[in-house]
Design an enzyme around this catalytic site. Structure first.
Site, PDB file in Angstrom:
ATOM      1  N   SER A   1       0.867  -1.192   0.000  1.00 55.13           N
ATOM      2  CA  SER A   1       0.000   0.000   0.000  1.00 55.13           C
ATOM      3  C   SER A   1       0.897   1.234   0.000  1.00 55.13           C
ATOM      4  CB  SER A   1      -0.847  -0.007   1.281  1.00 55.13           C
ATOM      5  OG  SER A   1      -1.505   1.236   1.469  1.00 55.13           O
TER       6      SER A   1
ATOM      7  N   TYR B   1      -2.047  -1.155  10.452  1.00 56.75           N
ATOM      8  CA  TYR B   1      -2.102  -1.247   8.986  1.00 56.75           C
ATOM      9  C   TYR B   1      -0.775  -0.779   8.383  1.00 56.75           C
ATOM     10  CZ  TYR B   1      -4.053  -1.079   4.271  1.00 56.75           C
ATOM     11  OH  TYR B   1      -4.289  -1.300   2.933  1.00 56.75           O
TER      12      TYR B   1
END
Ligand code: NAI
Length: 255
Positions: A146, A159
């Site tokens: 990401s 995350y």
């Protein structure tokens, strides 16, 4: 459509939805046999149905990427049915407890997040790599990281940690196997319209406007735009590409 993957086998985790589903459909359109895997049975079976409806070949294998036994069984089933594993797209991921800073973050959310997003990637490569080495033919692995694996995003500690871990693990494994038949890369998407983006919007109702304002190209991406990059990274067109963390983010990582 270029049918460059006829005779190849592609396995995609998290392919009941979002980017995984888009990549599974694209691998199939390019002629690959596709192993669809996910914890979501109905969604996974729907991806298989769509592939078959379009004349492709696919199976669904229910897999929780946090489970070593599940991942081992997934690779075994792939080899039992299609004889080999040419491409693996390790993409399953979750976002939990967003909008919570480190000092308040729940331990169970940390374990869940790291379990799926980082241990899941490790377990997949742990069982894919020996199979690919055994085959000896050209093979490729792509992991989904990401933009949160390239820059800090406050109030999203697990995350971000899982995605930085994914980038580091991808590069490490790529170098370990650089002299073999296996290339290993990851994609680093920016905001993309998927199930996960719907979850983000449920926490931050203005997430879409915020993303448009932040992304230099001024829009949110489509899962198919990430799938194109994944498929390219697996193809012979990327034959000299390994250990790459490829941003697919409308320019956001350059900010
Ligand atoms: P999505 O929610 O549409 O798809 C994720 C899939 O992973 C779902 O089908 C879900 O059932 C599956 N999954 C969840 N836990 C699993 C487990 N334990 N084992 C197997 N499968 C499991 O979301 P999206 O966006 O397509 O997510 C794909 C990847 O993209 C994830 O790794 C996510 O972190 C990453 N990502 C997403 C971005 C976005 O804006 N949508 C941005 C950057 C990265």
């Amino acid at each position: 459509m270029d049918r460059e993957f006829v005779g190849k086998t592609a396995m995609v985790t998290g392919s009941a939805s979002g980017m995984g589903k888009a990549a599974a459909l694209l691998f199939a359109r390019k002629g690959a046999q596709v192993v669809v895997s996910d914890v979501n049975v109905a969604g996974g079976e729907e991806t298989v149905r769509l592939i078959k409806e379009a004349g492709g070949d696919a199976i669904f294998v229910k897999t929780d990427v946090r489970s070593s036994a599940d991942v081992q069984a997934l690779i075994q089933k792939t080899v039992d049915v299609y004889g080999k594993l040419d491409f693996a797209y390790n993409n399953a991921g979750i976002a939990r407890g967003i909008a919570v800073p480190t000092g308040e973050y729940k331990e169970e959310d940390w374990d869940m997040e790291l379990g799926v997003n980082l241990k899941g990637i490790f377990l997949c490569m742990r069982y894919e790599i020996p199979q690919m080495l055994k085959q000896g033919t050209k093979a490729a692995i792509v992991n989904t990281a990401s933009i949160s694996g390239l820059a800090a995003h406050p109030a999203n500690p697990a995350y971000v940690a899982s995605k930085f871990g994914c980038v580091g693990l991808t590069k490490t494994a790529a170098l370990e196997y650089a002299k073999t038949n296996i290339r290993i890369n990851c994609v680093c998407p920016g905001p993309i319209y998927t199930g996960m983006f719907d979850y983000v919007k449920s926490v931050f109702p203005n997430a879409e406007e915020g993303a448009r304002a932040e992304v230099p190209m001024g829009r949110v991406g489509q899962p198919e735009e990430v799938a194109e990059c994944v498929v390219w990274l697996c193809s012979e067109k990327a034959s000299f590409v390994t250990a790459l963390a490829m941003s697919v983010d409308g320019g956001e990582a350059a900010l």
